[in-house]
Design a protein around this motif. Structure first.
Motif, PDB file in Angstrom:
ATOM      1  N   HIS A  25      49.203  -8.202 -13.956  1.00 39.97           N
ATOM      2  CA  HIS A  25      47.994  -9.006 -14.118  1.00 39.97           C
ATOM      3  C   HIS A  25      47.618  -9.664 -12.801  1.00 39.97           C
ATOM      4  CE1 HIS A  25      49.158  -9.567 -18.627  1.00 39.97           C
ATOM      5  NE2 HIS A  25      48.827  -8.323 -18.324  1.00 39.97           N
ATOM      6  N   PHE A  26      46.309  -9.789 -12.581  1.00 33.12           N
ATOM      7  CA  PHE A  26      45.808 -10.534 -11.425  1.00 33.12           C
ATOM      8  C   PHE A  26      44.902 -11.645 -11.932  1.00 33.12           C
ATOM      9  CE2 PHE A  26      46.486  -6.213  -9.663  1.00 33.12           C
ATOM     10  CZ  PHE A  26      47.366  -6.536  -8.641  1.00 33.12           C
ATOM     11  N   ASP A  27      44.531 -12.527 -11.042  1.00 38.09           N
ATOM     12  CA  ASP A  27      43.564 -13.603 -11.340  1.00 38.09           C
ATOM     13  C   ASP A  27      43.972 -14.369 -12.597  1.00 38.09           C
ATOM     14  OD1 ASP A  27      42.142 -12.389  -9.262  1.00 38.09           O
ATOM     15  OD2 ASP A  27      41.087 -11.081 -10.653  1.00 38.09           O
ATOM     16  N   ASP A  28      45.212 -14.863 -12.616  1.00 40.86           N
ATOM     17  CA  ASP A  28      45.719 -15.638 -13.758  1.00 40.86           C
ATOM     18  C   ASP A  28      45.567 -14.892 -15.076  1.00 40.86           C
ATOM     19  OD1 ASP A  28      46.454 -17.781 -12.162  1.00 40.86           O
ATOM     20  OD2 ASP A  28      44.421 -18.620 -12.217  1.00 40.86           O
ATOM     21  N   LYS A  32      43.740  -7.205 -16.049  1.00 35.65           N
ATOM     22  CA  LYS A  32      44.960  -6.525 -16.478  1.00 35.65           C
ATOM     23  C   LYS A  32      44.980  -5.136 -15.840  1.00 35.65           C
ATOM     24  CE  LYS A  32      45.854  -8.848 -20.858  1.00 35.65           C
ATOM     25  NZ  LYS A  32      44.830  -9.842 -21.130  1.00 35.65           N
ATOM     26  N   ALA A  33      45.526  -5.060 -14.613  1.00 38.88           N
ATOM     27  CA  ALA A  33      45.587  -3.764 -13.921  1.00 38.88           C
ATOM     28  C   ALA A  33      46.452  -2.804 -14.718  1.00 38.88           C
ATOM     29  CB  ALA A  33      46.120  -3.953 -12.511  1.00 38.88           C
ATOM     30  N   LEU A  34      47.534  -3.314 -15.294  1.00 41.09           N
ATOM     31  CA  LEU A  34      48.382  -2.521 -16.198  1.00 41.09           C
ATOM     32  C   LEU A  34      48.685  -3.376 -17.414  1.00 41.09           C
ATOM     33  CD1 LEU A  34      50.888  -1.017 -13.610  1.00 41.09           C
ATOM     34  CD2 LEU A  34      49.007   0.192 -14.737  1.00 41.09           C
ATOM     35  N   GLY A  51      43.087   9.658 -14.032  1.00 43.47           N
ATOM     36  CA  GLY A  51      42.329   8.620 -14.742  1.00 43.47           C
ATOM     37  C   GLY A  51      41.213   8.103 -13.864  1.00 43.47           C
ATOM     38  N   PRO A  52      40.227   7.440 -14.484  1.00 37.88           N
ATOM     39  CA  PRO A  52      39.076   6.954 -13.738  1.00 37.88           C
ATOM     40  C   PRO A  52      39.452   5.888 -12.709  1.00 37.88           C
ATOM     41  CG  PRO A  52      38.825   6.547 -16.110  1.00 37.88           C
ATOM     42  CD  PRO A  52      40.170   7.139 -15.906  1.00 37.88           C
ATOM     43  N   SER A  53      38.532   5.658 -11.768  1.00 38.96           N
ATOM     44  CA  SER A  53      38.726   4.606 -10.778  1.00 38.96           C
ATOM     45  C   SER A  53      38.922   3.266 -11.484  1.00 38.96           C
ATOM     46  CB  SER A  53      37.487   4.564  -9.876  1.00 38.96           C
ATOM     47  OG  SER A  53      37.671   3.598  -8.884  1.00 38.96           O
ATOM     48  N   GLY A  56      44.199   1.841 -13.024  1.00 39.93           N
ATOM     49  CA  GLY A  56      45.542   1.312 -12.805  1.00 39.93           C
ATOM     50  C   GLY A  56      46.522   2.280 -12.162  1.00 39.93           C
ATOM     51  N   LYS A  57      46.025   3.403 -11.665  1.00 37.28           N
ATOM     52  CA  LYS A  57      46.925   4.438 -11.113  1.00 37.28           C
ATOM     53  C   LYS A  57      47.708   3.930  -9.892  1.00 37.28           C
ATOM     54  CE  LYS A  57      43.506   7.242 -10.332  1.00 37.28           C
ATOM     55  NZ  LYS A  57      42.400   6.294 -10.673  1.00 37.28           N
ATOM     56  N   SER A  58      46.977   3.332  -8.936  1.00 41.58           N
ATOM     57  CA  SER A  58      47.674   2.847  -7.730  1.00 41.58           C
ATOM     58  C   SER A  58      48.580   1.677  -8.074  1.00 41.58           C
ATOM     59  CB  SER A  58      46.661   2.425  -6.660  1.00 41.58           C
ATOM     60  OG  SER A  58      45.946   3.545  -6.209  1.00 41.58           O
ATOM     61  N   SER A  59      48.123   0.823  -8.974  1.00 41.66           N
ATOM     62  CA  SER A  59      48.971  -0.304  -9.401  1.00 41.66           C
ATOM     63  C   SER A  59      50.279   0.218  -9.959  1.00 41.66           C
ATOM     64  CB  SER A  59      48.250  -1.126 -10.481  1.00 41.66           C
ATOM     65  OG  SER A  59      47.035  -1.615  -9.988  1.00 41.66           O
ATOM     66  N   THR A 210      46.301  11.731  -8.644  1.00 38.77           N
ATOM     67  CA  THR A 210      45.287  12.663  -8.141  1.00 38.77           C
ATOM     68  C   THR A 210      44.048  12.670  -9.026  1.00 38.77           C
ATOM     69  OG1 THR A 210      44.836  14.938  -7.497  1.00 38.77           O
ATOM     70  CG2 THR A 210      46.332  14.628  -9.360  1.00 38.77           C
ATOM     71  N   HIS A 211      42.894  12.858  -8.375  1.00 39.06           N
ATOM     72  CA  HIS A 211      41.643  13.056  -9.109  1.00 39.06           C
ATOM     73  C   HIS A 211      41.378  14.547  -9.305  1.00 39.06           C
ATOM     74  CE1 HIS A 211      39.997   9.033  -9.311  1.00 39.06           C
ATOM     75  NE2 HIS A 211      40.327   8.825  -8.062  1.00 39.06           N
ATOM     76  N   ASP A 212      42.236  15.379  -8.714  1.00 40.74           N
ATOM     77  CA  ASP A 212      41.961  16.811  -8.638  1.00 40.74           C
ATOM     78  C   ASP A 212      42.594  17.536  -9.829  1.00 40.74           C
ATOM     79  OD1 ASP A 212      42.071  19.529  -8.037  1.00 40.74           O
ATOM     80  OD2 ASP A 212      42.236  19.166  -5.883  1.00 40.74           O
TER      81      ASP A 212
HETATM   82  N1  LIG Z   1      45.331  -7.219  -5.561  1.00 41.86           N
HETATM   83  C1  LIG Z   1      44.486  -7.207  -6.581  1.00 41.86           C
HETATM   84  N2  LIG Z   1      43.840  -8.312  -6.996  1.00 41.86           N
HETATM   85  C2  LIG Z   1      42.985  -8.300  -8.050  1.00 41.86           C
HETATM   86  N3  LIG Z   1      42.711  -7.201  -8.787  1.00 41.86           N
HETATM   87  C3  LIG Z   1      43.325  -6.054  -8.421  1.00 41.86           C
HETATM   88  C4  LIG Z   1      44.236  -5.982  -7.320  1.00 41.86           C
HETATM   89  N4  LIG Z   1      44.690  -4.699  -7.216  1.00 41.86           N
HETATM   90  C5  LIG Z   1      44.082  -4.008  -8.192  1.00 41.86           C
HETATM   91  N5  LIG Z   1      43.267  -4.811  -8.920  1.00 41.86           N
HETATM   92  C6  LIG Z   1      42.461  -4.406 -10.079  1.00 41.86           C
HETATM   93  O1  LIG Z   1      43.309  -3.715 -10.965  1.00 41.86           O
HETATM   94  C7  LIG Z   1      42.621  -2.616 -11.555  1.00 41.86           C
HETATM   95  C8  LIG Z   1      43.381  -1.324 -11.272  1.00 41.86           C
HETATM   96  O2  LIG Z   1      43.312  -1.037  -9.895  1.00 41.86           O
HETATM   97  P1  LIG Z   1      44.001   0.235  -9.226  1.00 41.86           P
HETATM   98  O3  LIG Z   1      43.830   0.120  -7.763  1.00 41.86           O
HETATM   99  O4  LIG Z   1      45.381   0.349  -9.754  1.00 41.86           O
HETATM  100  O5  LIG Z   1      43.093   1.417  -9.819  1.00 41.86           O
HETATM  101  P2  LIG Z   1      43.110   2.995  -9.500  1.00 41.86           P
HETATM  102  O6  LIG Z   1      43.228   3.695 -10.802  1.00 41.86           O
HETATM  103  O7  LIG Z   1      44.126   3.290  -8.453  1.00 41.86           O
HETATM  104  O8  LIG Z   1      41.637   3.228  -8.924  1.00 41.86           O
HETATM  105  P3  LIG Z   1      41.111   4.268  -7.801  1.00 41.86           P
HETATM  106  O9  LIG Z   1      41.006   5.617  -8.465  1.00 41.86           O
HETATM  107  O10 LIG Z   1      39.759   3.727  -7.438  1.00 41.86           O
HETATM  108  O11 LIG Z   1      42.067   4.247  -6.649  1.00 41.86           O
HETATM  109  C9  LIG Z   1      41.209  -2.642 -11.002  1.00 41.86           C
HETATM  110  O12 LIG Z   1      40.403  -3.343 -11.911  1.00 41.86           O
HETATM  111  C10 LIG Z   1      41.384  -3.417  -9.715  1.00 41.86           C
HETATM  112  O13 LIG Z   1      40.174  -4.073  -9.376  1.00 41.86           O
END
Ligand SMILES: Nc1ncnc2c1ncn2[C@@H]1O[C@H](COP(=O)(O)OP(=O)(O)OP(=O)(O)O)[C@@H](O)[C@H]1O
Ligand SMILES: [Mg+2]
Length: 237
Positions: A25-28, A32-34, A51-53, A56-59, A210-212
């Motif tokens: 979680h971010f921002d208190d 909910k990134a995950l 999954g879409p942009s 939460g993939k990078s998280s 991957t998006h591919d």
């Molecule tokens: N450091 C952070 N502070 C606040 N919100 C964050 C932070 N990192 C990620 N988020 C939020 O968490 C959610 C998931 O982000 P994440 O980067 O994991 O997505 P992603 O699936 O990798 O997207 P993309 O395909 O664009 O790379 C998004 O809503 C993002 O804005």
């Protein structure tokens, strides 16, 4: 998954990676990134995360790679929880190799120096580190570019330097976040071949965002994310 012992009895194999109810979680808690992610990856698997942009993939990859810690839940490496470890950097250095979309090479160092960097301070000698770095770069088809600056290399060459760097400490788990996302299709295919080859030749486990869809199709399994959760077939995330 089970594997057969020498005597033929089936043994339960410990997954290399396990996530139990992991949230970030971010921002208190407003973002909910995950949001309660559960899954396991077996040794030697090649798993794609799609999954879409913003889903939460990078998280997810950053938590697995011990670049960040979950707000809740636990992550296990071969059965041992590590998400609360005091020294995440040491854990990461020992077990995990990371490959990023934008390479993250240091422009003022040569290709060879970039590859050797994560091995600094490890117990093996500088000469052994250098030999291993040279050999990894040669494996990546870069024998002639050891002393080149990354700024003089093509995108595909840079990513191959980054793969060699990810391998220098002999990790068992390779995490790649859109590793072909900045490459043209020919270079993307070559980088993919190297990453897939790591599994075949070295038995490494590969988890790749991957998006591919072409890449996903080559994975053993695709995990699809939506709104911080894993989509399950036939039911909403
Ligand atoms: N450091 C952070 N502070 C606040 N919100 C964050 C932070 N990192 C990620 N988020 C939020 O968490 C959610 C998931 O982000 P994440 O980067 O994991 O997505 P992603 O699936 O990798 O997207 P993309 O395909 O664009 O790379 C998004 O809503 C993002 O804005
Ligand atoms: Mg991302």
């Amino acid at each position: 998954m089970t594997r057969a012992s020498a005597g033929g009895t089936a043994l339960a194999a410990e997954p290399i990676l396990g996530l139990r109810n992991v949230s970030l979680h971010f921002d208190d808690g407003r973002t909910k990134a995950l949001d309660g992610v559960d899954f396991a990856v077996d040794e030697g698997e090649f798993v794609a995360i799609a999954g879409p942009s913003g889903s939460g993939k990078s998280s997810l990859l950053n938590l697995i790679g011990a670049l960040d810690v979950p707000s809740a839940g636990e992550i296990f490496f071969r059965g041992a929880a590590y998400s609360g470890n005091a020294d995440l950097a040491a854990f990461r250095g020992r077990h995990i190799g990371f490959v990023f979309q934008s390479f993250h090479l240091i422009p003022t160092l040569t290709a060879l120096e970039n590859v050797m960097l994560p091995a600094l301070g490890r117990s093996w000698s500088a000469a052994a580190q250098r030999r291993r770095a040279e050999s990894l770069l040669a494996d990546m088809g870069l024998r002639d570019r050891l002393h080149s600056s990354p700024t003089t290399l093509s995108g595909g060459e840079r990513q191959r330097v980054a793969i060699a760097r990810a391998l220098i400490n002999e990790p068992s788990l390779i995490l790649a976040d859109e590793p072909t996302g900045s490459l043209d299709s020919a270079n993307a295919e070559q980088v993919l071949e190297f990453l897939v080859g790591l599994r075949a030749e070295k038995g490494l486990t590969v988890v790749m965002v991957t998006h591919d869809e072409g890449i996903s199709a080559r994975a053993d399994r695709v995990i699809r994310m939506r709104d911080g959760r894993i989509e399950r077939a036939g039911q909403p995330a």
